[in-house]
Design a protein around this motif. Structure first.
Motif, PDB file in Angstrom:
ATOM      1  N   VAL A   1      -4.407  39.112 -19.183  1.00 27.80           N
ATOM      2  CA  VAL A   1      -3.544  39.714 -18.364  1.00 27.80           C
ATOM      3  C   VAL A   1      -3.802  41.007 -18.788  1.00 27.80           C
ATOM      4  O   VAL A   1      -3.503  41.698 -19.910  1.00 27.80           O
ATOM      5  N   ASP A   2      -3.827  42.164 -17.691  1.00 21.24           N
ATOM      6  CA  ASP A   2      -4.065  43.241 -17.775  1.00 21.24           C
ATOM      7  C   ASP A   2      -2.557  44.047 -17.923  1.00 21.24           C
ATOM      8  O   ASP A   2      -1.706  43.638 -17.152  1.00 21.24           O
ATOM      9  N   ILE A   3      -2.328  44.588 -18.892  1.00 20.55           N
ATOM     10  CA  ILE A   3      -0.999  45.285 -19.191  1.00 20.55           C
ATOM     11  C   ILE A   3      -0.901  46.781 -18.704  1.00 20.55           C
ATOM     12  O   ILE A   3      -1.507  47.809 -19.068  1.00 20.55           O
ATOM     13  N   HIS A   4       0.209  47.106 -17.428  1.00 21.74           N
ATOM     14  CA  HIS A   4       0.268  48.121 -17.057  1.00 21.74           C
ATOM     15  C   HIS A   4       2.041  48.453 -17.001  1.00 21.74           C
ATOM     16  O   HIS A   4       2.489  47.985 -16.131  1.00 21.74           O
ATOM     17  N   LEU A   5       2.426  49.124 -18.052  1.00 19.46           N
ATOM     18  CA  LEU A   5       3.778  49.337 -18.160  1.00 19.46           C
ATOM     19  C   LEU A   5       4.258  50.762 -17.303  1.00 19.46           C
ATOM     20  O   LEU A   5       3.657  51.670 -17.880  1.00 19.46           O
ATOM     21  N   SER A   6       5.289  50.560 -16.735  1.00 22.87           N
ATOM     22  CA  SER A   6       5.900  51.650 -16.223  1.00 22.87           C
ATOM     23  C   SER A   6       6.742  52.592 -16.956  1.00 22.87           C
ATOM     24  O   SER A   6       7.806  52.458 -17.227  1.00 22.87           O
ATOM     25  N   VAL A   7       6.020  53.254 -18.111  1.00 19.45           N
ATOM     26  CA  VAL A   7       6.872  53.840 -19.254  1.00 19.45           C
ATOM     27  C   VAL A   7       5.945  55.137 -19.650  1.00 19.45           C
ATOM     28  O   VAL A   7       4.730  55.208 -19.854  1.00 19.45           O
ATOM     29  N   GLU A   8       6.874  56.464 -19.701  1.00 22.88           N
ATOM     30  CA  GLU A   8       6.119  57.610 -19.925  1.00 22.88           C
ATOM     31  C   GLU A   8       5.750  57.464 -21.617  1.00 22.88           C
ATOM     32  O   GLU A   8       6.601  56.860 -22.555  1.00 22.88           O
TER      33      GLU A   8
ATOM     34  N   ASN B   1      11.092  48.620 -23.532  1.00 27.73           N
ATOM     35  CA  ASN B   1      12.101  49.201 -22.767  1.00 27.73           C
ATOM     36  C   ASN B   1      11.607  49.270 -21.138  1.00 27.73           C
ATOM     37  O   ASN B   1      12.244  49.599 -20.367  1.00 27.73           O
ATOM     38  N   ALA B   2      10.422  48.924 -21.204  1.00 32.63           N
ATOM     39  CA  ALA B   2       9.881  49.268 -19.804  1.00 32.63           C
ATOM     40  C   ALA B   2      10.267  48.017 -18.744  1.00 32.63           C
ATOM     41  O   ALA B   2      10.696  46.957 -19.023  1.00 32.63           O
ATOM     42  N   PRO B   3      10.870  48.554 -17.341  1.00 31.77           N
ATOM     43  CA  PRO B   3      11.292  47.573 -16.596  1.00 31.77           C
ATOM     44  C   PRO B   3      10.526  46.397 -16.333  1.00 31.77           C
ATOM     45  O   PRO B   3      11.060  45.380 -16.170  1.00 31.77           O
ATOM     46  N   ASP B   4       9.132  46.342 -16.459  1.00 42.19           N
ATOM     47  CA  ASP B   4       8.291  45.145 -16.020  1.00 42.19           C
ATOM     48  C   ASP B   4       7.903  44.624 -17.229  1.00 42.19           C
ATOM     49  O   ASP B   4       7.177  43.573 -17.160  1.00 42.19           O
ATOM     50  N   PHE B   5       8.399  44.764 -18.497  1.00 38.54           N
ATOM     51  CA  PHE B   5       7.973  44.124 -19.657  1.00 38.54           C
ATOM     52  C   PHE B   5       8.518  42.640 -19.440  1.00 38.54           C
ATOM     53  O   PHE B   5       7.612  41.785 -19.946  1.00 38.54           O
ATOM     54  N   LYS B   6       9.562  42.267 -19.182  1.00 38.67           N
ATOM     55  CA  LYS B   6      10.055  40.988 -19.036  1.00 38.67           C
ATOM     56  C   LYS B   6       9.066  40.060 -17.944  1.00 38.67           C
ATOM     57  O   LYS B   6       8.838  38.941 -18.282  1.00 38.67           O
ATOM     58  N   LYS B   7       8.614  40.774 -17.028  1.00 42.93           N
ATOM     59  CA  LYS B   7       7.710  40.101 -16.163  1.00 42.93           C
ATOM     60  C   LYS B   7       6.343  39.609 -16.588  1.00 42.93           C
ATOM     61  O   LYS B   7       5.937  38.593 -16.745  1.00 42.93           O
ATOM     62  N   TYR B   8       5.782  40.426 -17.603  1.00 44.21           N
ATOM     63  CA  TYR B   8       4.589  40.141 -18.448  1.00 44.21           C
ATOM     64  C   TYR B   8       4.976  38.808 -19.508  1.00 44.21           C
ATOM     65  O   TYR B   8       4.169  38.213 -19.470  1.00 44.21           O
ATOM     66  N   PHE B   9       6.228  39.099 -20.204  1.00 39.57           N
ATOM     67  CA  PHE B   9       6.474  38.079 -20.994  1.00 39.57           C
ATOM     68  C   PHE B   9       6.518  36.725 -20.278  1.00 39.57           C
ATOM     69  O   PHE B   9       6.172  35.786 -20.914  1.00 39.57           O
ATOM     70  N   ASN B  10       7.398  36.732 -19.155  1.00 38.04           N
ATOM     71  CA  ASN B  10       7.464  35.478 -18.459  1.00 38.04           C
ATOM     72  C   ASN B  10       6.084  35.116 -17.994  1.00 38.04           C
ATOM     73  O   ASN B  10       5.875  33.679 -18.206  1.00 38.04           O
ATOM     74  N   LEU B  11       5.204  35.853 -17.482  1.00 42.67           N
ATOM     75  CA  LEU B  11       3.834  35.068 -17.247  1.00 42.67           C
ATOM     76  C   LEU B  11       3.153  34.600 -18.322  1.00 42.67           C
ATOM     77  O   LEU B  11       2.494  33.488 -18.228  1.00 42.67           O
ATOM     78  N   ILE B  12       2.992  35.373 -19.432  1.00 44.60           N
ATOM     79  CA  ILE B  12       2.293  34.687 -20.697  1.00 44.60           C
ATOM     80  C   ILE B  12       3.014  33.563 -21.323  1.00 44.60           C
ATOM     81  O   ILE B  12       2.390  32.449 -21.453  1.00 44.60           O
ATOM     82  N   TRP B  13       4.344  33.536 -21.266  1.00 48.75           N
ATOM     83  CA  TRP B  13       5.092  32.288 -21.693  1.00 48.75           C
ATOM     84  C   TRP B  13       4.638  31.090 -20.759  1.00 48.75           C
ATOM     85  O   TRP B  13       4.391  30.061 -21.566  1.00 48.75           O
ATOM     86  N   LYS B  14       4.588  31.146 -19.437  1.00 48.32           N
ATOM     87  CA  LYS B  14       4.418  30.062 -18.523  1.00 48.32           C
ATOM     88  C   LYS B  14       2.830  29.461 -19.023  1.00 48.32           C
ATOM     89  O   LYS B  14       2.581  28.470 -18.950  1.00 48.32           O
ATOM     90  N   GLU B  15       1.888  30.645 -19.289  1.00 49.25           N
ATOM     91  CA  GLU B  15       0.690  30.163 -19.518  1.00 49.25           C
ATOM     92  C   GLU B  15       0.613  29.402 -20.665  1.00 49.25           C
ATOM     93  O   GLU B  15      -0.159  28.570 -20.941  1.00 49.25           O
ATOM     94  N   LEU B  16       1.118  29.841 -21.891  1.00 45.70           N
ATOM     95  CA  LEU B  16       1.106  29.061 -22.757  1.00 45.70           C
ATOM     96  C   LEU B  16       1.839  27.894 -22.913  1.00 45.70           C
ATOM     97  O   LEU B  16       1.496  26.737 -23.805  1.00 45.70           O
TER      98      LEU B  16
END
Length: 255
Positions: free
Chosen positions: A220-227, A236-251
C-alpha cells in the motif's frame, strides 16, 4: 533511481526434529533511497524473521537480498538494527552507551566522536550524557538507542517494534520524534509493527504479509493530504481512515 534494497523470491523454513515449518514463502519487494517501509501482518507470520534475513543474521533457503547491489551477509556493518528493548548498559553513561558500537569496531576517531556529539546535541540528549540509563524515561532511552545506531552510519535502518514497551502517549511522542529524525537523516528504514495506525503514520509504503507461511499480500503506497507531514500530523489527515480500513481488511481477509 535504483532501489537501495532488493528482496527477491525469499523463502525460509524452520527445521526441527518434529519436521519442517515453512515461515516465509517467495517474498519480494524493493526499498528506495530515503524511503520508509512499514511491515504488518498476523502474529507469528514471520515479520521479525524477515528483518533478521535483511540484517544478515540468518540466510534464506532460496532467493536473494541485496543492499546497494551487494548480497547481505552475516557480519555486515551496513545495516543498523533497533530492537524492542533498548539494551542500554546500566554501568555505562548515556554517552558511553552511544559510543559502544564504535568502540567495538575500533572506530573511535575524532571524526566519529564529533558526529556522536552532533547527534547528542541535535536530538536533545547532550544534557543527559553523563546520566545512567535508569535515570532516563523510556522515550529518552529509545532515542539514545537510535543515536547509538545512527552514529555507526548504517546504509539501512531496521526497527523491530521499538515502541511496543512504551505507554500509549509516550509511544506517540517517541514515534513522532524518531520519524522526524529518520526523515532528516535521509536513511531508508523498515519498521515492523502490530499497530496499523503507527505503520501508516510513519511510512511511505506499508507491506502487508499473510499468515504463515508469509507471502506479500499487498503493498500500500501512502499518500496523505497533510502539509509538513510527521507521524503525529499524519493521524489527522482526512484520508488516514481510508488507509486504516484498507489495511485492516487485508489483514482480516482469511481470519
Amino acid at each position: 533511481m535504483d532501489p537501495v534494497l532488493k528482496v527477491r523470491d525469499v523463502c525460509l523454513s524452520y527445521h526441527t526434529l518434529s519436521g519442517e515449518t515453512p515461515a516465509l514463502s517467495h517474498i519480494s519487494f524493493d526499498l528506495m533511497p530515503g524511503e520508509f517501509l512499514s511491515i504488518v501482518g498476523p502474529s507469528g507470520c514471520g515479520k521479525s524473521t524477515l528483518l533478521n534475513l535483511i540484517a544478515g543474521l540468518i540466510e534464506p533457503e532460496c532467493g536473494s537480498i541485496t543492499l546497494k547491489g551487494k548480497t547481505v551477509s552475516s557480519g555486515s556493518t551496513s545495516v543498523g538494527y533497533m530492537l524492542q528493548k533498548d539494551h542500554l548498559l546500566e554501568w555505562r553513561s548515556i554517552y558511553k552507551n552511544i559510543l559502544l558500537g564504535l568502540e567495538i569496531r575500533g572506530e573511535l576517531t575524532p571524526e566519529k566522536l564529533a558526529h556522536a556529539e552532533e547527534l547528542l546535541h541535535t536530538y536533545g540528549l547532550d544534557r543527559f550524557r553523563d546520566a545512567r540509563p535508569s535515570q532516563l524515561s523510556g522515550g529518552m532511552r529509545q532515542r539514545a538507542a537510535l543515536i547509538r545506531t545512527l552514529v555507526l552510519e548504517p546504509e539501512l535502518l531496521l526497527l523491530d517494534e521499538p515502541f511496543s514497551a512504551l505507554d500509549y502517549q509516550t509511544r506517540l511522542n517517541v514515534s513522532d520524534d524518531i520519524g522526524k529524525i529518520l526523515k532528516s537523516s535521509g536513511k531508508p528504514a523498515i519498521l515492523v509493527t502490530h499497530d496499523i495506525s503507527e505503520a501508516i503514520s510513519m511510512a511511505d509504503q506499508v507491506l502487508v504479509l499473510s499468515a504463515r507461511p508469509a507471502t506479500v499480500q499487498k503493498v500500500v503506497d501512502i499518500h496523505l493530504s497533510v502539509e509538513k507531514r510527521t507521524p503525529l500530523t499524519s493521524r489527522n489527515a482526512p484520508d488516514f481512515k481510508k488507509y486504516f480500513n484498507l489495511i485492516w481488511k487485508e489483514l482480516n481477509k482469511n481470519a
